[in-house]
Design an enzyme around this catalytic site. Structure first.
Site, mmCIF file in Angstrom:
data_model
loop_
_atom_site.group_PDB
_atom_site.id
_atom_site.type_symbol
_atom_site.label_atom_id
_atom_site.label_comp_id
_atom_site.label_asym_id
_atom_site.label_seq_id
_atom_site.Cartn_x
_atom_site.Cartn_y
_atom_site.Cartn_z
ATOM 1 N N HIS A 282 51.910 13.478 26.272
ATOM 2 C CA HIS A 282 50.576 13.834 25.767
ATOM 3 C C HIS A 282 50.072 15.130 26.395
ATOM 4 O O HIS A 282 48.876 15.349 26.472
ATOM 5 C CB HIS A 282 49.576 12.714 26.081
ATOM 6 C CG HIS A 282 49.923 11.387 25.490
ATOM 7 N ND1 HIS A 282 50.878 10.568 26.024
ATOM 8 C CD2 HIS A 282 49.454 10.745 24.387
ATOM 9 C CE1 HIS A 282 50.978 9.459 25.291
ATOM 10 N NE2 HIS A 282 50.128 9.549 24.283
ATOM 11 N N GLU B 286 51.649 9.864 11.920
ATOM 12 C CA GLU B 286 51.457 11.313 11.792
ATOM 13 C C GLU B 286 52.227 11.862 10.606
ATOM 14 O O GLU B 286 51.772 12.767 9.918
ATOM 15 C CB GLU B 286 51.891 12.028 13.081
ATOM 16 C CG GLU B 286 50.872 11.947 14.201
ATOM 17 C CD GLU B 286 50.800 10.577 14.831
ATOM 18 O OE1 GLU B 286 51.715 9.758 14.614
ATOM 19 O OE2 GLU B 286 49.813 10.312 15.549
#
Lengths: 336, 418
Positions: free
Chosen positions: A137, A68
């Protein structure tokens, strides 16, 4: 048949509305590129990008490696050098990995270089709980980014706004962070065809009411509207404001509503403490709307806990319809 | 600073209360909310809780009568030096009577009153300032006695209509409690034009548990102001119920009180362990408007008697003496006027203008309905609208007042766990 000037609308899902916005942008502006992990052939972690790679090719719908920080860095660099990238995170939780690029680079460069550059990057973050994806998540980190001057942070709650805010984000010269609640991707709504922009920084009054103001974000708007419907049958008239944008916040709409109703409930999924509700409450307390308060403000937000895996506990740590209903009834009945 | 413990005001016309017993001896420590002492007035006895945690000193002796608002003891922090009894913070009772502003007068263990600061919402403060009203002349109806804009508005209206009229729609409802009894309390809500005394004959069967009776607004000893809608009426009752601060209760409601019991249970389902509805209102449109009108308007026993007889199946229960006694409770013209207004609001044109069948359908609280099949005020067939989980007890040769007509059967039924 539509009257002239009235755009045609179709029923689309939230995910389809986002894809349509990206499709329009890719078709109209060759500077627009999509970047993210598995957004190409796989179609995106939540299938939002879908088959856009077939239409626009891998030069413009770019799969990035599983980093990321790297992907966000490329997107910020591309924005600095003339492209209009839309970077998708698989889960908003992974924003934590890219904080350097978001907070220290994208948000700061315009200021550090005396306005000589801007970073017109758009980042999309699938956020929120309810999918059984547990602690790493399922978070709602929008308030983290909402704390950073130089960013704009939006949370569309309807398909129409999901499309309109994405197109507005692309028009914006500065970085715009879009938090999309995962449970909303399948929700449906009427969406105008073609290009339009939903203004960033403008809240929407989803339901007018006299007795109290419920300021909600993202999926909590839908829950608040359900609650308002139940309350209506009990003679309680709640106003529901969809904040839509948490940076900047539409102060005027919120304050005007509180001046009318005298009562305020804030509902948001992020952790309650130091969250969006704290900001809204302080905004009211610091303004003349304070003089119109008839009872203390109530905040409903996420519990002081990581999102649990157990489905019942997962529900228990974020505000649900009965919680909002109970708070609203207590407020209307003069118990707070 | 030690915390002052004052004599609370537990009913509307209470001036003094008698300390019956202390639960804690001087020098002992208490935790906020612990039972501290028992008081008795001419009508009720109740337990008062400690308003704060601390060590008890300077108690007034058992048997002493103390004016409301006056200190009966002080609570000290551990280690705090205990000297002579501190001077009181409270206003003298006489002054309080002149400028009534007792916050949450019915709440046991009320926080000690302070003179300089009291609760008012920002909106109420602003409104009072704009209209030039001193907030200490306004009675607060919000939580813990908070003055809200509605109270200021009411105060202004009350002043403009009749200068001497007390602030309306304020103050808690009149509540009386039985002495003794253990377990889940019964909360009794009487019907339209009745009062808490109408439960007398049934209560002998309920004495094993605490019994709490609430006088509806415009009835009995509650304020004689008719709430402007069923919703407002229900909200007044809900507030009164909340003020009782019970863990749970079995609510028994007759007629209009039945509809209000449903309204409370609907919004406080976790606080209600059971419901007994006696000939409840709100389950259908029909009601005997002539009888309501006749009872409201009657100014003499001669005009009241015939209508009272429609309440029961067997006329003979309604003796001349009974009618005279009933008329005596209705002598106050203000009470009759307030009830007429309330009847026009709740039952316009002889129709029940509110519908509680929704709450009855969705409530997950064990419920029984008791009805007399000779009810001439509300048709008993309204009971048939209840869903299957609700127990129906239908009695032949009984009218609208089962709790009086067959008080023993009704009392035993209520006492039977649901």
């Amino acid at each position: 048949m539509n009257a002239p000037g009235v755009p045609e609308t179709r029923e689309l899902s939230y995910a389809q509305a986002i894809r349509e916005a990206m499709d329009i942008a890719l078709a109209e502006d060759e500077r627009v590129v999509l970047m993210g992990e598995d957004i190409g052939v796989y179609g995106g972690a939540f299938q939002v990008t879908g088959d856009l790679v077939e239409k626009y090719g891998t030069e413009r719908v770019i799969d990035t490696p599983i980093s990321e920080l790297g992907g966000a860095g490329v997107a910020v660099g591309a924005a600095l050098t003339g492209l209009r990238p839309i970077f998708e995170f698989q889960f908003s939780d992974f924003a934590t990995l890219a904080m350097e690029q978001i907070v220290n680079q994208a948000a700061k460069l315009r200021f550090m270089l005396g306005g000589a550059v801007s970073v017109p990057v758009v980042m999309r973050f699938p956020a929120g709980s309810g999918t059984g994806a547990a602690a790493q998540h399922s978070q709602s980190l929008e308030a983290w980014l909402g704390h950073v001057p130089g960013l704009k942070v939006v949370q569309p709650s309807t398909p129409e706004d999901a499309k309109g805010l994405l197109l507005a984000a692309l028009d914006d010269p500065d970085p715009v962070m879009i938090f999309e609640h995962k449970l909303l991707y399948k929700s449906k709504g009427r969406v105008p065809a073609g290009r339009y922009a939903t203004p960033i920084g403008k809240a929407a009054i989803r339901r007018e009411g006299r007795d109290m103001t419920i300021v909600a974000t993202s999926i909590m708007v839908l829950k608040a509207l359900e609650v308002a419907k139940t309350l209506e049958a009990e003679g309680i008239d709640a106003e529901v404001i969809d904040l839509r944008s948490i940076r900047p916040i539409d102060r005027n709409t919120v304050l005007a509503s509180v001046r009318r109703t005298g009562r305020l409930i804030c509902v948001y999924e992020g952790v309650k403490t130091l969250g969006i509700g704290a900001e809204i409450s302080a905004m009211v307390a610091e303004s003349d709307a304070f003089d119109f308060l008839e009872s203390p403000i109530v905040r409903l937000g996420g519990a002081e806990a990581p999102i649990p895996y157990n489905p019942e506990l997962e529900k228990a740590v974020v505000p649900q319809i009965p919680d909002i209903l109970d708070a609203a009834r207590r407020m209307a009945n003069g118990q707070v | 600073m030690p915390v002052e413990v004052i004599m609370p005001k537990v009913d509307m016309d209470m001036i003094v209360g008698k300390i019956m017993a202390w639960h804690v001896a001087p020098g002992e420590a208490v935790v906020k909310g612990d039972p501290l002492f028992d008081i008795e007035t001419d009508k009720a006895a109740m337990e008062v809780e400690a308003p704060a945690s601390g060590i008890l000193h300077h108690t007034v002796g058992e048997g002493a009568e103390v004016a409301i608002g006056q200190p009966v003891a002080w609570l000290y922090a551990p280690g705090e030096i205990v000297g002579d009894a501190p001077r009181t913070n409270s206003e003298p009772a006489a002054k309080m009577a002149k400028a009534p502003r007792p916050p949450a007068p019915e709440k046991a263990g009320a926080e000690p009153t302070t003179n300089d600061k009291f609760r008012a919402s920002p909106r109420a403060r602003k409104m009072a300032q704009q209209k030039g009203i001193a907030l200490d002349t306004v009675m607060g109806s919000g939580p813990r006695g908070r003055i809200q804009s509605m109270d200021v508005q009411d105060h202004i209206e009350a002043k403009s209509t009749t200068p001497a009229a007390p602030a309306k729609n304020t103050g808690a409802l009149h509540i009386t409690r039985s002495k003794g009894g253990n377990g889940i309390p019964f909360v009794l809500l009487h019907g339209f034009a009745a009062d808490a005394a109408s439960w007398a004959s049934v209560e002998t069967h309920l004495s094993h548990r605490p019994v709490i009776r609430i006088d509806l607004p415009a009835h009995g000893r509650s304020q004689l102001h008719a709430p402007p809608s069923f919703k407002d009426l229900a909200s007044r009752l809900r507030s009164a119920f909340d003020m009782l601060d019970l863990e749970t209760a079995h609510i028994v409601g007759h007629s209009l009180g039945g509809a209000l019991a449903l309204a409370i249970a609907d919004t406080r389902p976790r606080k209600v362990s059971g419901l007994t509805l006696i000939a409840p209102a709100g389950l259908g449109p029909d009601i005997n408007g002539d009888a309501l009108n006749g009872i409201c308007r009657a100014t003499r026993a001669e005009s009241l008697g015939p209508w009272l007889k429609t309440l029961v199946a067997d006329d003979k229960i309604v003796s001349d003496g009974y009618v005279r006694a009933a008329m005596q409770t209705r002598e106050n013209a203000d009470l009759r006027a307030a009830q007429r207004t309330l009847a026009d609001t709740l039952f316009p044109d002889g129709v029940q203008a509110f519908d509680m069948s929704g709450p009855l359908d969705r409530l997950d609280v064990p419920t029984r309905i008791i009805w007399g099949k000779q009810d001439r005020i509300i048709p008993w067939k309204h009971a048939l609208r209840a869903r299957g989980q609700v127990a129906l007890h239908l009695f032949e040769r009984v009218g609208h007042m089962p709790q009086i007509e067959i008080s023993e059967e009704v009392g035993k039924l209520i006492a039977t766990p649901l």
